[in-house]
Every structure is written in C-alpha cells, then in structure tokens.
Design a protein around this motif. Structure first.
Motif: not given
Length: 314
Positions: A214-239
């Motif tokens: 959290g100190q190194l990355l911050g919640h904004i970057g970490m949250g964006t990565m969470m969403i990107r990973d979820k889209i890639r793994d679970s919703v691959p057809e996401f535009p």
C-alpha cells in the motif's frame, strides 16, 4: 471497564483494552520505559509503563487485548495512563466489537442498499464484473463490509469503506438523474470500485495500518490492477474501450494530480466520480472534526478542509 472517552484525570483505570501500539523508550536519565497506546471503540489514550520489570507487568505484544490497571493522569493537557499492572487477556474475556471503531449505521442494511445500485447496472460486461465481486464473492463481501476507508482521515472505522462507497454511489446516481447525458452504468460501476484498492492498501482491523504494498503502490493503482486482472481472467470478452474507460475513472477519481490521481479526469463520468468522492470525504472529515470536540467556537485549522472551521449556528 470504562470507555476511554469517559475517563477523567485522577481516576483508577481497570479493564481490558486493545494494545494499539507498544514501543520501548528511555528517559533522559537513561531509565527504560514503555510507550503504549490503548484503544476501545470510543478512541485511544496514551499510556506509559514506567517500570517494565516490576512485578505485575506480564508479557504482551502490540495488537493484543490486555487487562490493565493504572492511574489516569494529565500530561501537557492530554490524558495519560500510568500502567501499574497488565496481563494478556484470554479469549472469551472480551468482545472485539467493544474495541474497534464501528460505523454508526447498520452494516448489513448498508450492504443491502448498495446492492440496489449494483442491480441497476445493465451493461452485460459491467454487470458481470460487479456481480462477480459484490454478489457472488462471499470472501470479498465479508472483507469489504469490515474494512475501513482510511487509517485516520475519514471513514476510518469498521464498515467505513462500505459507508463511503455507498455514499459516493448514491451521489453518482443522483448525478445521473440530474444529468442524463452521463453513462449510468459506467459511473455506477466506477463508484462501486473506486476505492476497492484500499482493501490491499490498508490492513484489516485491529491493525488498520498501511501495508508495504500500500505504501509503495497506493489504493488507486492497486484497485485498477485488481479490476484489470479480473477482466482478463473472468471477462475476457470485455470490450477494451469500455475497460479503459472504467480504469480511467478509477485512476482519476481524486481529481487532481496533487491529490494522488495518476490522471486528471478526461471523461465526464470520471469528473462526476471525483466530485462525489471529494464531497463525501470532505463532509465526513468535517463531521468527524466537529464530533471530536465540544467547543462551539472556532475549532482551528483543518488540513484536509484547508480552513479554520467552526460549528454552524443552531
């Protein structure tokens, strides 16, 4: 047990409290002592163990629940406890809810209200993404309900992340009604996820402190990565275009670069989200500042509000 907010100078304190902090220190004369911070759901108080080797001072660690006997004194205008006896409390001797700051609102009721906005999302890709977290993921739901939205600035209590997210989402839904040009599904989805990275940025209670990542990355970057990973793994057809728009809203939700946003809003939905987030954060900060003091006059300069503040005339 007496709650910390009710303590007065000259009292004898006796009861179980959460040890929020402990660190060894040394007086100017070279004598060792212990700095301790005690916590319950009403607040914290500074404490000292002036003779750590004396009889009655048993071993305990930070974040342990401890049974304390001590005297309430005053030092430089603030209350302080001089601990005389202490032991680590045993399971069953305490209820954790008595020692953690908790939202004044019913957490389960807030979550049910939040779900009404989750169910308003119609875009199939955004709906699949939000449902995968807020409807289907029981572990996420449990953690989300119990997390804070900050260490100390605003909504720093159990249920704080849920309360803040609900408030921001409700404001965004109001914006959609007032300004129909806004993309309802994108804005609601972004509001629901805008602070989800705080679940990794800040540790769970009772610690409620910044993690290394959290100190190194911050919640904004970490949250964006969470969403990107979820889209890639679970919703691959996401535009890709819609995924980029959602990520941009999260990246820009603090509105200004100097407030920690990697990007300034380039979409009108990102701008609306930043207004909603700022509104709820500032009003909650103001409310907490007013609640912390009994004075009716000027309360002094508040860093987040960037102004000297006082109560309104009743």
């Amino acid at each position: 047990m007496k709650y910390i907010e009710t303590l007065h100078e000259g009292e004898r304190l006796s009861g179980i409290y959460l040890c929020k902090y402990r660190q060894s220190a040394m007086t100017k004369n070279g004598k060792s002592y212990e700095n301790v911070i005690l916590q319950d759901k009403t607040g914290v108080i500074d404490a000292k163990i002036w003779d750590p080797n004396s009889q009655g001072i048993e071993d305990f660690d930070m974040l342990d629940y401890i049974d304390v006997v001590g005297d309430v004194t005053s030092f430089q205008g603030a209350l302080q406890v001089s601990i005389k006896r202490v032991r680590k409390a045993r399971e069953g001797e305490y209820i954790e809810e008595d020692y953690l700051p908790v939202s004044e609102r019913n957490i389960d009721e807030m979550y049910e209200e939040l779900l009404t906005y989750v169910h308003k999302i119609e875009n199939p890709y955004l709906k699949q993404l939000t449902d995968s977290y807020f409807v289907e993921n029981k572990a996420f739901i449990k953690a989300f309900k119990g997390h804070s939205a900050a260490k100390s600035v605003h909504h720093g209590f159990v249920g704080g992340l849920l309360e803040h997210t609900l408030n921001v989402t409700k404001l965004c839904y109001y914006y959609v009604k007032q300004y129909p040009f806004l993309n309802k599904d994108l804005l609601l989805c972004a509001a629901l996820f805008h602070d989800v990275g705080k679940m990794k940025e800040i540790s769970r209670f009772p610690e409620n402190d910044y993690t290394d990542s959290g100190q190194l990355l911050g919640h904004i970057g970490m949250g964006t990565m969470m969403i990107r990973d979820k889209i890639r793994d679970s919703v691959p057809e996401f535009p890709a275009k819609e995924a980029n728009e959602l990520e941009h809203c999260i990246l820009a939700h603090h509105g200004e670069l100097e407030y920690g946003s990697p990007k300034k809003p380039s979409l009108i939905e990102a701008l609306a989200l930043s207004f909603a987030d700022n509104t709820d954060a500032k009003i909650q900060t103001f409310m907490e500042a007013l609640d912390s003091k009994d004075e009716t006059g000027w309360l002094g300069y508040n860093k987040m509000i960037e102004s000297n503040i006082r109560r309104s005339t009743k």
